[in-house]
Motif scaffolding. Structure first.
Motif, short mmCIF file in Angstrom:
data_model
loop_
_atom_site.label_atom_id
_atom_site.label_comp_id
_atom_site.label_asym_id
_atom_site.label_seq_id
_atom_site.Cartn_x
_atom_site.Cartn_y
_atom_site.Cartn_z
N ALA A 1 4.61 3.32 9.98
CA ALA A 1 5.26 2.92 8.73
C ALA A 1 5.08 4.00 7.65
O ALA A 1 6.00 4.28 6.88
N ASP A 2 3.91 4.62 7.60
CA ASP A 2 3.61 5.63 6.59
C ASP A 2 4.57 6.82 6.70
O ASP A 2 5.13 7.29 5.71
N VAL A 3 4.78 7.31 7.92
CA VAL A 3 5.68 8.46 8.12
C VAL A 3 7.09 8.12 7.65
O VAL A 3 7.74 8.91 6.96
N ARG A 4 7.56 6.94 8.00
CA ARG A 4 8.92 6.56 7.63
C ARG A 4 9.06 6.32 6.13
O ARG A 4 10.05 6.69 5.52
N PHE A 5 8.06 5.70 5.54
CA PHE A 5 8.08 5.43 4.10
C PHE A 5 8.02 6.75 3.33
O PHE A 5 8.76 6.95 2.36
N ALA A 6 7.15 7.66 3.75
CA ALA A 6 7.03 8.96 3.08
C ALA A 6 8.34 9.73 3.16
O ALA A 6 8.76 10.36 2.18
N HIS A 7 8.99 9.68 4.31
CA HIS A 7 10.25 10.39 4.47
C HIS A 7 11.33 9.79 3.57
O HIS A 7 12.07 10.51 2.90
N ARG A 8 11.39 8.48 3.55
CA ARG A 8 12.44 7.78 2.81
C ARG A 8 12.27 7.86 1.30
O ARG A 8 13.22 8.04 0.56
N PHE A 9 11.02 7.72 0.83
CA PHE A 9 10.80 7.58 -0.60
C PHE A 9 10.07 8.75 -1.26
O PHE A 9 9.98 8.80 -2.48
N ALA A 10 9.51 9.66 -0.48
CA ALA A 10 8.72 10.74 -1.09
C ALA A 10 9.10 12.11 -0.52
O ALA A 10 8.31 13.05 -0.61
N HIS A 11 10.28 12.22 0.05
CA HIS A 11 10.76 13.49 0.57
C HIS A 11 9.79 14.11 1.58
O HIS A 11 9.68 15.33 1.68
N GLY A 12 9.11 13.26 2.33
CA GLY A 12 8.21 13.73 3.37
C GLY A 12 9.00 14.21 4.57
O GLY A 12 10.23 14.03 4.64
N PRO A 13 8.32 14.80 5.52
CA PRO A 13 9.03 15.28 6.71
C PRO A 13 9.62 14.11 7.49
O PRO A 13 9.11 12.98 7.42
N PRO A 14 10.69 14.36 8.22
CA PRO A 14 11.29 13.27 9.00
C PRO A 14 10.34 12.83 10.12
O PRO A 14 9.48 13.60 10.55
N PRO A 15 10.53 11.59 10.57
CA PRO A 15 9.72 11.14 11.71
C PRO A 15 9.97 12.05 12.90
O PRO A 15 11.05 12.65 13.02
N PRO A 16 9.00 12.17 13.78
CA PRO A 16 9.20 13.04 14.95
C PRO A 16 10.35 12.53 15.81
O PRO A 16 10.63 11.33 15.83
N PRO A 17 11.01 13.44 16.51
CA PRO A 17 12.10 12.99 17.38
C PRO A 17 11.56 12.13 18.52
O PRO A 17 10.36 12.15 18.81
N LYS A 18 12.47 11.38 19.11
CA LYS A 18 12.06 10.54 20.24
C LYS A 18 11.46 11.39 21.34
O LYS A 18 11.95 12.48 21.63
N ARG A 19 10.41 10.85 21.93
CA ARG A 19 9.76 11.56 23.03
C ARG A 19 10.66 11.54 24.26
O ARG A 19 11.36 10.57 24.49
N GLY B 1 0.81 -1.21 0.00
CA GLY B 1 0.00 0.00 0.00
C GLY B 1 0.84 1.26 0.00
O GLY B 1 0.56 2.22 -0.73
N LEU B 2 1.90 1.26 0.80
CA LEU B 2 2.77 2.44 0.86
C LEU B 2 3.62 2.58 -0.40
O LEU B 2 3.85 3.69 -0.88
N ALA B 3 4.08 1.46 -0.95
CA ALA B 3 4.85 1.52 -2.19
C ALA B 3 3.99 2.05 -3.33
O ALA B 3 4.44 2.90 -4.11
N VAL B 4 2.76 1.59 -3.42
CA VAL B 4 1.86 2.07 -4.47
C VAL B 4 1.58 3.55 -4.27
O VAL B 4 1.53 4.33 -5.22
N ARG B 5 1.43 3.98 -3.03
CA ARG B 5 1.14 5.40 -2.74
C ARG B 5 2.31 6.30 -3.11
O ARG B 5 2.15 7.32 -3.77
N TYR B 6 3.51 5.94 -2.64
CA TYR B 6 4.63 6.86 -2.77
C TYR B 6 5.52 6.62 -3.98
O TYR B 6 6.12 7.55 -4.49
N LEU B 7 5.63 5.39 -4.42
CA LEU B 7 6.50 5.12 -5.57
C LEU B 7 5.73 5.22 -6.89
O LEU B 7 6.25 5.72 -7.88
N LEU B 8 4.50 4.72 -6.89
CA LEU B 8 3.69 4.77 -8.12
C LEU B 8 2.73 5.96 -8.12
O LEU B 8 2.07 6.21 -9.13
N ARG B 9 2.62 6.63 -7.00
CA ARG B 9 1.74 7.79 -6.84
C ARG B 9 0.28 7.47 -7.20
O ARG B 9 -0.42 8.27 -7.80
#
Length: 190
Positions: free
Chosen positions: A97-115, A31-39
């Motif tokens: 997973a979505d936040v990390r995938f978006a950051h890695r493959f779609a130039h999304g914002p980085p995951p939030p820092p550790k609490r 689902g995330l690959a289709v969203r961010y890699l195939l748009r």
């Protein structure tokens, strides 16, 4: 046949749970690959919407096995626990997973820092609350199976899961919110 293959052949519910866990992550990754890699956002939504169907398949396989006269065993109880935890923690795992995938493959914002500090403590309490809810759902599923089948000889091993749920809850409490509360107090003193 190796030991794992033998175990899975003798415990088909375990095979369904294992396949369900693999399917859970495969559907999320797809689902995330289709969203961010195939748009392809719509196709992605369909794949991610299928994730809860895995819970239905695991539950149905367990019910069919028990209704067919199988004596409940460890894996039937595990199916109830898997269901509870998957329903409660699944959505947050997908978001993680979505936040990390978006950051890695779609130039999304980085995951939030550790609490840290109070935010970390509040997070641990929320997660513990989710643990309680997951154990509660698992307990309801176990009780539903026990009373639906109604044969104590067939369902005896399902009762053994209640102390296990209590143990999971106690360990989660000690290693989560209690540990964080104590660590937070130690930080304040220093």
């Amino acid at each position: 046949m190796n030991e794992i293959g033998k175990f899975l052949a003798e415990n088909p519910t375990a095979a369904v749970i294992a396949a369900g866990e693999i399917g859970f992550w495969v559907l999320i990754a797809a689902g995330l690959a289709v969203r961010y890699l195939l748009r392809a956002r719509r196709a992605s939504m369909i794949l991610l919407a299928m994730v809860p169907l895995i819970d239905v398949v695991v539950l149905a396989a367990t019910v069919v096995d028990l209704a067919g006269g199988a004596k409940a065993n460890f894996t039937h109880g595990l199916a109830a626990v898997y269901l509870g935890f998957s329903v409660v923690f699944g959505p947050s795992m997908v978001r993680w997973a979505d936040v990390r995938f978006a950051h890695r493959f779609a130039h999304g914002p980085p995951p939030p820092p550790k609490r840290q500090g109070r935010e970390k403590t509040q997070h641990e309490w929320r997660e513990f609350g989710k643990c309680l809810l997951a154990c509660g759902l698992a307990a309801v599923a176990l009780l539903a199976a026990i009373f639906a089948i109604g044969n104590p000889e067939q369902t005896g091993p399902l009762w053994e899961w209640f102390p296990r749920l209590g143990t999971v809850t106690a360990i989660w409490f000690v290693t989560g919110p209690l540990w964080q509360e104590l660590a937070g107090r130690a930080e304040v003193r220093s």
